[in-house]
Design an enzyme around this catalytic site. Structure first.
Site, PDB file in Angstrom:
ATOM      1  N   LYS A 161      -6.313   6.353   0.491  1.00 57.15           N
ATOM      2  CA  LYS A 161      -7.022   6.703   1.529  1.00 57.15           C
ATOM      3  C   LYS A 161      -6.185   7.854   1.354  1.00 57.15           C
ATOM      4  O   LYS A 161      -5.884   8.851   1.221  1.00 57.15           O
ATOM      5  CB  LYS A 161      -5.763   5.571   2.736  1.00 57.15           C
ATOM      6  CG  LYS A 161      -6.191   4.420   2.390  1.00 57.15           C
ATOM      7  CD  LYS A 161      -6.043   3.264   3.957  1.00 57.15           C
ATOM      8  CE  LYS A 161      -6.466   1.978   3.816  1.00 57.15           C
ATOM      9  NZ  LYS A 161      -5.653   1.615   4.514  1.00 57.15           N
TER      10      LYS A 161
ATOM     11  N   ARG B  46      -0.780  -3.648  -0.712  1.00 58.38           N
ATOM     12  CA  ARG B  46      -2.126  -4.086  -1.400  1.00 58.38           C
ATOM     13  C   ARG B  46      -2.773  -2.411  -1.852  1.00 58.38           C
ATOM     14  O   ARG B  46      -2.850  -1.624  -0.914  1.00 58.38           O
ATOM     15  CB  ARG B  46      -3.018  -4.031  -0.099  1.00 58.38           C
ATOM     16  CG  ARG B  46      -4.189  -4.073  -0.120  1.00 58.38           C
ATOM     17  CD  ARG B  46      -5.247  -5.209   1.875  1.00 58.38           C
ATOM     18  NE  ARG B  46      -6.495  -4.863   1.463  1.00 58.38           N
ATOM     19  CZ  ARG B  46      -6.807  -4.071   1.204  1.00 58.38           C
ATOM     20  NH1 ARG B  46      -7.498  -2.646   1.786  1.00 58.38           N
ATOM     21  NH2 ARG B  46      -8.711  -4.597   1.622  1.00 58.38           N
TER      22      ARG B  46
END
Length: 275
Positions: A222, A256
């Site tokens: 990210k 995740r």
């Protein structure tokens, strides 16, 4: 900490891995995208063999600026995928990434085990009630804005206090609907465009939910990695693994991830250090 998934108690005192597969070509990381159902099965088998405890399926991209698709289009992507995976991998634990009540209901009926909602019930007023009726675990993410505007100058006076207050308020609502298994997600990268916000939360991760709830961390490739290092998502695996180690040290229960093998290796090294 334990959650009930399809009648199985999953012990989250030992870190677990949630592998990401996206049924949309609009996902920010190309490596998570799958096309047809045969490819989905192959990719799922790979993630499970590498050590994924959960498979997270998303039919609609929630990256910053992503376009919203129709309810029918989301259902047409997600439900056949769940049915195929349940058939191919009996006992698989599928998390469905959706903020729509109807998609959540149809997904659980098709064999999914958890609902992963980026919106905390703010984008569909029926979702939290529906999760209570379904009696399934719910991943509650801190939210500010929508996928279309989440990165437009989000502001915090104290990011930890505000995230905790938001989650606390939503937990009360979930409890009122009879939701027993709640997993907290601080929402790294999505609702916090400022690097400082993300890294402050990472340092204080153990204070999210005051230690009463399992924590899911979704930082894989990210912006909190790519912006800091000025790299692409494709080049962010090494830095992601470093952050995963910090997340485990600070209390993460579920990672995740896009890269299950590397996450599993990180967990094994971290566990060895604890011993």
């Amino acid at each position: 900490m334990r959650i009930n998934c399809l009648g199985k108690l999953i012990d989250l005192s030992q870190p677990k891995i949630m592998g990401i597969l996206n049924l949309t070509q609009d996902s920010f990381y190309e490596g998570s995208r799958v096309g047809d159902l045969d490819n989905l099965v192959k990719r799922t088998e790979k993630l499970l063999n590498e050590g994924a405890d959960f498979i997270d399926l998303g039919g609609m991209s929630t990256r910053p600026g992503a376009l919203e698709i129709s309810l029918e289009e989301e259902l047409n992507k997600v439900i056949p995928a769940i049915e195929r995976l349940v058939k191919e991998f009996p006992g698989i634990l599928i998390s469905v990434d959706t903020y729509r009540a109807k998609v959540a209901k149809k997904s659980i009926e098709a064999g999914a085990a958890l609902i992963n909602d980026i919106s905390a019930g703010n984008l569909d007023e029926d979702l939290l009630k529906t999760v209570g009726e379904l009696k399934v675990p719910y991943i509650l993410m801190h939210m500010q804005g929508t996928p279309q505007n989440m990165q437009k100058d989000p502001k915090y006076d104290n990011v930890l206090i505000e995230v905790n207050q938001f989650l606390s308020d939503k937990i009360q609502v979930l409890r009122s609907f009879g939701v027993n298994d709640i997993i907290l997600d601080p929402g790294f990268g999505l609702w916090k465009s400022c690097l400082e916000h993300n890294y402050t939360l990472m340092k204080q991760l153990h204070l999210i939910g005051m230690g009463e709830f399992p924590l899911l961390v979704g930082i894989s490739r990210k912006s909190m990695v790519t912006k800091l290092l000025d790299i692409s998502a494709q080049d962010a695996l090494n830095a992601t693994s470093v952050l995963h180690a910090f997340a485990l040290q600070n209390g993460a229960n579920i990672l995740r991830v896009h890269d299950v093998k590397e996450a599993q290796e990180t967990i094994r090294i971290w566990e060895q250090m604890q011993n």
